[in-house]
Scaffold this motif. Structure first.
Motif, short mmCIF file in Angstrom:
data_model
loop_
_atom_site.label_atom_id
_atom_site.label_comp_id
_atom_site.label_asym_id
_atom_site.label_seq_id
_atom_site.Cartn_x
_atom_site.Cartn_y
_atom_site.Cartn_z
N LEU A 67 35.15 -25.07 -22.53
CA LEU A 67 35.33 -24.89 -21.09
C LEU A 67 36.80 -24.97 -20.67
O LEU A 67 37.10 -24.97 -19.47
N GLY A 68 37.68 -25.07 -21.65
CA GLY A 68 39.10 -25.03 -21.34
C GLY A 68 39.72 -26.36 -20.95
O GLY A 68 40.81 -26.39 -20.36
N VAL A 69 39.07 -27.46 -21.29
CA VAL A 69 39.65 -28.78 -21.01
C VAL A 69 40.84 -29.00 -21.93
O VAL A 69 40.76 -28.80 -23.14
N ALA A 89 37.52 -36.02 -24.11
CA ALA A 89 38.35 -35.38 -23.07
C ALA A 89 39.80 -35.84 -23.20
O ALA A 89 40.73 -35.02 -23.10
N HIS A 90 39.98 -37.11 -23.42
CA HIS A 90 41.34 -37.65 -23.60
C HIS A 90 42.01 -37.04 -24.82
O HIS A 90 43.19 -36.63 -24.76
N ARG A 91 41.30 -36.94 -25.93
CA ARG A 91 41.89 -36.40 -27.16
C ARG A 91 42.22 -34.92 -27.02
O ARG A 91 43.09 -34.40 -27.74
N LEU A 92 41.55 -34.21 -26.12
CA LEU A 92 41.89 -32.82 -25.85
C LEU A 92 43.11 -32.69 -24.94
O LEU A 92 43.61 -31.59 -24.72
N GLY A 93 43.58 -33.81 -24.41
CA GLY A 93 44.78 -33.80 -23.59
C GLY A 93 44.53 -33.92 -22.11
O GLY A 93 45.48 -33.92 -21.31
N ALA A 94 43.28 -34.02 -21.68
CA ALA A 94 42.96 -34.08 -20.26
C ALA A 94 43.18 -35.49 -19.72
O ALA A 94 43.15 -36.48 -20.46
N LYS A 95 43.36 -35.58 -18.42
CA LYS A 95 43.36 -36.87 -17.74
C LYS A 95 41.92 -37.26 -17.46
O LYS A 95 41.16 -36.49 -16.85
N VAL A 96 41.52 -38.45 -17.89
CA VAL A 96 40.18 -38.94 -17.64
C VAL A 96 40.18 -39.73 -16.34
O VAL A 96 40.98 -40.66 -16.16
N VAL A 97 39.29 -39.36 -15.44
CA VAL A 97 39.19 -39.99 -14.13
C VAL A 97 37.86 -40.74 -14.06
O VAL A 97 36.79 -40.14 -14.30
N LEU A 98 37.90 -42.03 -13.75
CA LEU A 98 36.69 -42.84 -13.69
C LEU A 98 36.10 -42.83 -12.29
O LEU A 98 36.81 -43.01 -11.30
N ALA A 99 34.78 -42.62 -12.22
CA ALA A 99 34.04 -42.71 -10.96
C ALA A 99 33.14 -43.94 -11.02
O ALA A 99 32.52 -44.22 -12.05
N ASP A 100 33.06 -44.67 -9.93
CA ASP A 100 32.32 -45.92 -9.89
C ASP A 100 30.82 -45.67 -9.76
O ASP A 100 30.37 -44.56 -9.47
#
Length: 384
Positions: A67-69, A89-100
């Protein structure tokens, strides 16, 4: 009284015979059994395509990659989930955003997800926690540049009540990934599956799971004239399932409704026997629950788990929020890991044993241990 483990795989003579036949066949890696398993699984959940992989984590990796992450993109994940897919996702270089979490619950807050979507968000990845379907309709209105990929590692067989379909059918999401780890409702030892209704995505996933080859190994080795010819057409990974695992999975899939019925009986026994016990919060009996987990909430959770262990009943905790793990704390600044609801529910939560090999006597042992442990903790608190 015998020690009762938290989980045991439900493996019988049919599974052993299927694996033995596969070993005798001379073909061990991805082949006809994988193809059969994929077709049977797609039919079971109602998806057009199923792609067998060697774990749910690599399934998530392949989907995110397809999907181009990558660098410059963001992926939103629940704070209250397993680290594996988020780490991909992190290892692919993306920023991981946490939702509560939703207040007082285990599922991710759709409101928090919507608040955190930006123009860089590429994927939102909710988790069907414990075997209960997440309300996918709450995320059905994502912006066009955001894909919805659901983590169904716990959710087989689970009915998605928001769409009146099986989790994995893909009424709302772009792709769904499942886990067949040893503790899951269906096991292949290690393994997983990705389902999707997008034919182009399915074709890319099949290439990515085996080095980016344009042909699968089974096709190459069974064609005596041109089998040696192949081309690398994508930057792939090594994520294919073996025929040995698929042979086991086919039998488990055939038995899944039977094994699920046993889990339901254990959950119903817990609900009936513990409903009037003070000091414990039970899960809701939602329709379509897979009962991969039986999560409860108690005060003094760590002491409760320790005392249960002394009585021969092993419990576990699902999950330690990502915001509390050392690497994620190192990676994310404090403001990005501020998830008070997830951390609050974590401090109270544990999972009681539930698996299809459990007997009525096993369930009664758990019930008796819970009642006795809560009385002990309450008595000690009253004596202070």
């Amino acid at each position: 009284m015998a020690n009762l483990p938290f989980a045991l795989p439900d493996i019988g003579k049919d599974e052993i015979a299927a694996v033995s036949a596969c070993l005798d066949s001379g073909w061990l890696t991805s082949g006809r059994k994988v193809q059969e398993f994929e077709a049977a699984f797609a039919s079971f959940v109602g998806a057009r395509h199923a792609i067998a992989v060697n774990s749910a984590t690599t399934g998530a990796l392949l989907v995110l990659d397809a999907l181009g992450v990558g660098r410059g993109t963001e992926v939103i994940v629940p704070a209250y989930t397993f680290s594996g897919p988020a780490m991909m996702a992190h290892r692919l270089g993306a920023k991981v955003v946490l939702a509560d979490c939703e207040p007082g619950g285990y599922q991710v807050s759709s409101e928090d997800v919507h608040r955190k979507i930006t123009e860089r968000t590429r994927v939102v990845m909710p988790t069907h926690f414990g075997g209960l379907a997440y309300n996918m309709d709450a995320l059905s209105d994502l912006p066009s540049h955001v894909a919805l990929v659901d983590d169904a590692a716990h959710a087989l067989p689970t009915l998605d009540w928001s769409t009146n379909s099986m989790v994995g059918e893909g009424r709302v999401s772009t792709a769904t990934f499942f886990s067949f780890y040893a503790t899951k409702c269906l096991t292949t030892g290690e393994g997983g599956m990705v389902t999707t209704n997008d034919g182009d995505l399915a074709a890319r996933l099949r290439k990515l799971r085996l080095h980016g080859f344009d042909r699968q190994a089974f096709d190459r080795y069974t064609n005596l004239r041109t089998g040696w010819k192949y081309d690398v057409v994508a930057p792939g990974w090594k994520a294919n399932m073996t025929d040995v695992a698929a042979a086991l999975g086919l039998v488990q899939l055939d038995r899944l409704h039977e094994m699920h019925a046993r889990r339901i009986r254990i959950a119903e026994r817990y609900q009936a026997a513990l409903a009037d016990v003070p000091g414990i919060t039970l899960p809701s009996e939602d329709y379509g629950h897979a009962w991969h987990l039986y999560p409860v909430q108690v005060a003094q959770r760590d002491l409760f788990v320790s005392r249960m262990g002394e009585k021969g009943v092993q419990c576990s905790v699902h999950f330690i929020p990502l915001s509390l793990h050392s690497y994620w704390r190192y990676l994310l600044p404090p403001a990005d890991r501020d998830c008070p609801q997830a951390e609050a529910i974590y401090r109270l939560s544990l999972s009681l044993p539930i698996y299809s090999r459990m007997t009525e006597a096993d369930a009664e042992q758990v019930v008796a241990a819970v009642r006795e442990t809560l009385r002990e903790i309450d008595g000690a608190a009253g004596a202070e």
